[in-house]
Structure formats: C-alpha cells, structure tokens
Design a protein around this motif. Structure first.
Motif, PDB file in Angstrom:
ATOM      1  N   MET A 100       0.822  -1.310  -0.082  1.00 55.45           N
ATOM      2  CA  MET A 100      -0.040  -0.002   0.014  1.00 55.45           C
ATOM      3  C   MET A 100       0.966   1.231   0.052  1.00 55.45           C
ATOM      4  O   MET A 100       0.498   2.272  -0.751  1.00 55.45           O
ATOM      5  N   ALA A 101       1.896   1.312   0.818  1.00 51.83           N
ATOM      6  CA  ALA A 101       2.906   2.223   0.830  1.00 51.83           C
ATOM      7  C   ALA A 101       3.485   2.663  -0.787  1.00 51.83           C
ATOM      8  O   ALA A 101       3.604   3.806  -1.012  1.00 51.83           O
ATOM      9  N   VAL A 102       3.950   1.507  -1.176  1.00 55.06           N
ATOM     10  CA  VAL A 102       4.525   1.660  -2.621  1.00 55.06           C
ATOM     11  C   VAL A 102       3.421   2.142  -3.631  1.00 55.06           C
ATOM     12  O   VAL A 102       3.782   3.000  -4.286  1.00 55.06           O
ATOM     13  N   THR A 103       2.368   1.806  -3.303  1.00 55.67           N
ATOM     14  CA  THR A 103       1.112   2.293  -4.422  1.00 55.67           C
ATOM     15  C   THR A 103       0.980   3.904  -4.119  1.00 55.67           C
ATOM     16  O   THR A 103       0.807   4.524  -5.027  1.00 55.67           O
TER      17      THR A 103
ATOM     18  N   ALA B 273       4.166  10.057  -7.298  1.00 55.75           N
ATOM     19  CA  ALA B 273       5.354  10.200  -8.349  1.00 55.75           C
ATOM     20  C   ALA B 273       4.805  10.557  -9.883  1.00 55.75           C
ATOM     21  O   ALA B 273       5.258  11.085 -10.495  1.00 55.75           O
ATOM     22  N   PHE B 274       3.902   9.338 -10.051  1.00 54.94           N
ATOM     23  CA  PHE B 274       3.306   9.488 -11.662  1.00 54.94           C
ATOM     24  C   PHE B 274       2.541  10.868 -11.467  1.00 54.94           C
ATOM     25  O   PHE B 274       2.413  11.506 -12.518  1.00 54.94           O
ATOM     26  N   SER B 275       1.832  11.342 -10.555  1.00 55.74           N
ATOM     27  CA  SER B 275       1.089  12.604 -10.607  1.00 55.74           C
ATOM     28  C   SER B 275       1.951  13.929 -10.843  1.00 55.74           C
ATOM     29  O   SER B 275       1.626  14.870 -11.397  1.00 55.74           O
ATOM     30  N   ILE B 276       3.171  14.095 -10.073  1.00 55.92           N
ATOM     31  CA  ILE B 276       4.059  14.963 -10.443  1.00 55.92           C
ATOM     32  C   ILE B 276       4.758  14.635 -11.773  1.00 55.92           C
ATOM     33  O   ILE B 276       4.940  15.825 -12.774  1.00 55.92           O
ATOM     34  N   ALA B 277       5.089  13.576 -12.224  1.00 54.64           N
ATOM     35  CA  ALA B 277       6.010  13.313 -13.488  1.00 54.64           C
ATOM     36  C   ALA B 277       5.163  13.368 -14.999  1.00 54.64           C
ATOM     37  O   ALA B 277       5.771  13.538 -15.747  1.00 54.64           O
ATOM     38  N   VAL B 278       3.873  12.892 -14.608  1.00 59.78           N
ATOM     39  CA  VAL B 278       3.153  12.650 -16.010  1.00 59.78           C
ATOM     40  C   VAL B 278       1.815  13.473 -16.067  1.00 59.78           C
ATOM     41  O   VAL B 278       0.939  13.351 -15.216  1.00 59.78           O
TER      42      VAL B 278
ATOM     43  N   ASN C 262      -8.548   9.712 -16.121  1.00 62.58           N
ATOM     44  CA  ASN C 262      -7.505   8.740 -16.233  1.00 62.58           C
ATOM     45  C   ASN C 262      -7.704   8.015 -15.091  1.00 62.58           C
ATOM     46  O   ASN C 262      -7.704   6.602 -15.056  1.00 62.58           O
ATOM     47  N   LEU C 263      -8.363   8.207 -13.944  1.00 62.32           N
ATOM     48  CA  LEU C 263      -8.619   7.530 -12.941  1.00 62.32           C
ATOM     49  C   LEU C 263      -9.765   6.469 -13.226  1.00 62.32           C
ATOM     50  O   LEU C 263      -9.645   5.426 -12.854  1.00 62.32           O
ATOM     51  N   GLU C 264     -10.679   6.889 -13.662  1.00 69.27           N
ATOM     52  CA  GLU C 264     -11.908   6.167 -14.446  1.00 69.27           C
ATOM     53  C   GLU C 264     -11.239   5.191 -15.343  1.00 69.27           C
ATOM     54  O   GLU C 264     -11.726   3.869 -15.348  1.00 69.27           O
ATOM     55  N   ILE C 265     -10.398   5.197 -16.060  1.00 70.79           N
ATOM     56  CA  ILE C 265      -9.711   4.462 -17.017  1.00 70.79           C
ATOM     57  C   ILE C 265      -9.019   3.579 -16.125  1.00 70.79           C
ATOM     58  O   ILE C 265      -8.978   2.285 -16.761  1.00 70.79           O
ATOM     59  N   ILE C 266      -8.095   3.741 -15.350  1.00 71.59           N
ATOM     60  CA  ILE C 266      -7.640   2.873 -14.306  1.00 71.59           C
ATOM     61  C   ILE C 266      -8.371   1.774 -13.825  1.00 71.59           C
ATOM     62  O   ILE C 266      -8.331   0.473 -13.631  1.00 71.59           O
ATOM     63  N   LEU C 267      -9.715   2.224 -13.440  1.00 63.71           N
ATOM     64  CA  LEU C 267     -10.851   1.493 -12.502  1.00 63.71           C
ATOM     65  C   LEU C 267     -11.545   0.342 -13.674  1.00 63.71           C
ATOM     66  O   LEU C 267     -11.342  -0.635 -13.238  1.00 63.71           O
ATOM     67  N   SER C 268     -11.652   0.975 -14.825  1.00 64.85           N
ATOM     68  CA  SER C 268     -12.206   0.125 -15.803  1.00 64.85           C
ATOM     69  C   SER C 268     -11.175  -1.040 -16.210  1.00 64.85           C
ATOM     70  O   SER C 268     -11.584  -1.993 -16.703  1.00 64.85           O
ATOM     71  N   ASN C 269     -10.106  -0.570 -16.433  1.00 67.58           N
ATOM     72  CA  ASN C 269      -9.094  -1.345 -17.011  1.00 67.58           C
ATOM     73  C   ASN C 269      -8.757  -2.548 -16.167  1.00 67.58           C
ATOM     74  O   ASN C 269      -8.137  -3.599 -16.443  1.00 67.58           O
ATOM     75  N   SER C 270      -9.008  -2.115 -14.674  1.00 66.73           N
ATOM     76  CA  SER C 270      -8.578  -2.949 -13.944  1.00 66.73           C
ATOM     77  C   SER C 270      -9.407  -4.133 -13.480  1.00 66.73           C
ATOM     78  O   SER C 270      -9.404  -5.241 -12.719  1.00 66.73           O
ATOM     79  N   ALA C 271     -10.898  -4.089 -14.126  1.00 69.60           N
ATOM     80  CA  ALA C 271     -12.061  -4.802 -13.831  1.00 69.60           C
ATOM     81  C   ALA C 271     -11.480  -6.278 -14.105  1.00 69.60           C
ATOM     82  O   ALA C 271     -11.775  -7.162 -13.133  1.00 69.60           O
TER      83      ALA C 271
ATOM     84  N   VAL D 217      -1.597   0.795 -11.308  1.00 69.36           N
ATOM     85  CA  VAL D 217      -1.246   2.039 -11.322  1.00 69.36           C
ATOM     86  C   VAL D 217       0.098   2.138 -11.814  1.00 69.36           C
ATOM     87  O   VAL D 217       0.452   2.916 -12.725  1.00 69.36           O
ATOM     88  N   LEU D 218       0.937   0.874 -11.491  1.00 71.39           N
ATOM     89  CA  LEU D 218       1.998   0.713 -12.261  1.00 71.39           C
ATOM     90  C   LEU D 218       1.975   0.717 -13.730  1.00 71.39           C
ATOM     91  O   LEU D 218       2.702   1.306 -14.512  1.00 71.39           O
ATOM     92  N   ARG D 219       0.930  -0.057 -14.217  1.00 68.44           N
ATOM     93  CA  ARG D 219       0.825  -0.337 -15.706  1.00 68.44           C
ATOM     94  C   ARG D 219       0.136   0.838 -16.293  1.00 68.44           C
ATOM     95  O   ARG D 219       0.772   1.297 -17.394  1.00 68.44           O
TER      96      ARG D 219
END
Length: 335
Positions: A23-26, A32-37, A45-54, A289-291
C-alpha cells in the motif's frame, strides 16, 4: 499449543507487513506519477484505471480462491479466452443472448470440472493438470474452432457487446459493476459458506483436512469451477471492450503472470490457508497504477514486462520469507 499460537500470530503479523509495504508503494507511485506525468491525476484517467482493472480483479478472485486452497490454476487465461470465443461464436450466429450465455457457462464449467477431477480424483498435481488443460483448450479452440486464426472479431452493434462495454446505469460502467459483484461473491464464498471454511482448512493443512473428514474433493470441484466462472466473466468483459477475442493473450503468458503477481503482492501466501478479497484489491491497485503510469510514460511493452517480472520475483522472495514452507507443506506437494 502456546508455541503454535505464537507462530500463527507471527505469520499473521508478517502478512500484514507485506500489505502495508504494498500500500505504501502504491501511494508513492501515485504521487510520483501525478508529479511526473501530465494527465495522470485526472478524473478521466482514474476512471480508465478503474475500468481497465476490472478483468484483472475478476481473474484475481478466481486465482485467489485456488491459491488459498493450496492449488494453482494455469488454465485461467485459456478458459478466459475460450469462454469469450464460445460466447462470441454464439452471438455472431444470432443465437439469443441468454441461451448463448447458458451454453457458454455450461461449457466452461465442464473445463473447471475436468481440472478438479484430474486434481482431486486422479491426484495429478494442480500445476501439471491445469497446464495440460490450458494447452488442450487453447489447441482445440484455435485449430478446431478458429481454423488456426488468432483473432475473432465481435460485432460492435450486438446488444450483448454494447451492454458489456457500456454503462449498466449512468455513471457506472458494466465492467466495474461486474468487478464489484465478483468481489462480493468471492467474499461470500470464502467467509459465508461451509465450502469457504474447507478451502481455508485445505490451504492450512491439506492432509489434516482430508483425515478429519472434510469434503476436500467436492470442495476442489467448487474451487476450480468457481475459477472457471471468474475467467469466463473476465473474458466477456475484455472481449467486449476490445471488440475482439485474441488468443495471443494466452500464448504470450503476460496476463497469467500479472494475476499471480496480484495475488502474491496482495499478501495471499502461495502455500495457501490465508487471504481474502482485501488482498486482491491491494495487489490490483499496485499493478494497475504501475501499468497505467508506464503506459503514459510511453514505456515499451517489453520494458513493462521486464519491470513487472522483477516485481514478481521480489514478491515471490518476500512471500517465501514472510510465509516459509514447513515440512508438512513440502510433503504435500500439491502445487
């Protein structure tokens, strides 16, 4: 007895440690991604992450139940693709959706039954039985059904495809609803049924569970049929979203590794006996998140595979340290 209870408490604390670390790594990756990307920390994008995780969550539910019972299902992705292929062939032939779904469920349940029969009654190790099943299912569908083709296209105008790829209600995508349903069903199976209690007993000490008269063989059938149903559900979601069934999902093997990675990272030990839906959510959160972050940073698929492979190796080493195998576990050898 006091020594055994002390060991169990120590093992539980170590399992919680892995959950906390993941959880800490997540959280760190999200920051990090919020700052760098650019565009990562946006509602879209959060909706995309949720749908792609299904589909990954649904597959994780099936694999988690198998691993908790001290098993392993290497046929999960093959069944996922075979189920999607079967359903697609039926609806492309204008067979009513309900009839097509019933026939598909029956066909994939037979695959789960075959796996369970080989493991529980023929007593073939789960890894070998499900590997053989995956090869047989993939070969049959590719060469007997698809005549050697890798792809089967779906009609985007089909009502079933529209439903599976759209919103079940405004603002709630069908894949997300099926993901939540899979988590609920898995929780009920593990925590609210006699089969669930037997699953944990099998994972904790398979020989003791069998010698005390628990229905380990019939529970094995429940486990592998449940895994097949989860694979089918994931296959329907994935094929509807992409508009095609792609057998290269089976042959490249990446998705199967991701499913195992999700389970292990979430804190479910490979020796079985412990874990639940919360562990699946933890593991999927990190991988999703990593993907997504690596995709937005234009990492090649090969680079992503290398990084995910390294994460898998670290997770297995951590699992081996936090959940060491004992003499009884090695003697059973049912993985």
């Amino acid at each position: 007895m006091a020594e055994i209870l002390s060991m169990l408490r120590t093992s539980k604390r170590k399992g919680r440690l892995l959950e906390i670390v993941v959880m800490a790594v997540t959280v760190a990756l999200v920051a990090a991604f919020s700052i760098a990307v650019d565009g990562f920390a946006t509602p879209g994008n959060l909706e995309i992450i949720l749908s792609n995780s299904a589909s990954l969550v649904i597959l994780g539910c099936g694999m988690a139940v198998v691993i908790i019972s001290r098993g392993l299902d290497l046929s999960l992705i093959a069944v996922m693709v075979a189920g999607a292929t079967t359903f697609s062939i039926f609806i492309n032939a204008d067979i009513p959706v309900v009839t097509a779904l019933v026939l598909t469920v029956a066909a994939m349940a037979m695959v789960g039954l075959a796996n369970a029969w080989l493991i529980a009654y023929v007593e073939i190790p789960a890894m070998l039985a499900t590997l053989a099943s995956a090869m047989a299912v993939t070969g049959f569908f590719r060469f007997a059904i698809l005549r050697g083709e890798f792809l089967l296209l779906l009609s985007k105008d089909n009502p079933a495809v529209i439903f599976l790829s759209g919103d079940i209600v405004p603002g709630l995508p069908t894949p997300v609803a099926l993901m939540v349903a899979a988590l609920i069903v898995t929780w009920v199976l593990l925590r609210g049924t006699a089969a669930g209690r037997t699953i944990y007993a099998m994972g904790d000490n398979f020989q003791a569970a069998r010698l005390t008269g628990l229905p380990v063989r019939t529970t094995t059938i429940v486990v592998y049929v449940f895994a097949a149903m989860m694979a089918l559900c994931a296959g329907l979601v994935t094929s509807a979203a992409s508009g095609a069934v792609d057998f290269r999902t089976v042959t490249n093997g990446t998705l199967l590794f991701e499913v195992v990675l999700v389970v292990v990272l979430g804190g479910i030990p490979l020796r079985g006996g412990r874990g639940g839906v919360w562990n699946i959510v933890i593991g999927v959160a990190l991988i999703a998140v990593l993907r997504n972050g690596m995709t937005l940073m234009n990492f090649t698929s090969q680079t992503q595979d290398v990084l995910k492979g390294l994460v898998l190796m670290v997770a297995i080493v951590a699992d081996n340290y936090l959940n060491p195998r004992d003499t009884e576990t090695d003697a059973v050898g049912d993985l």
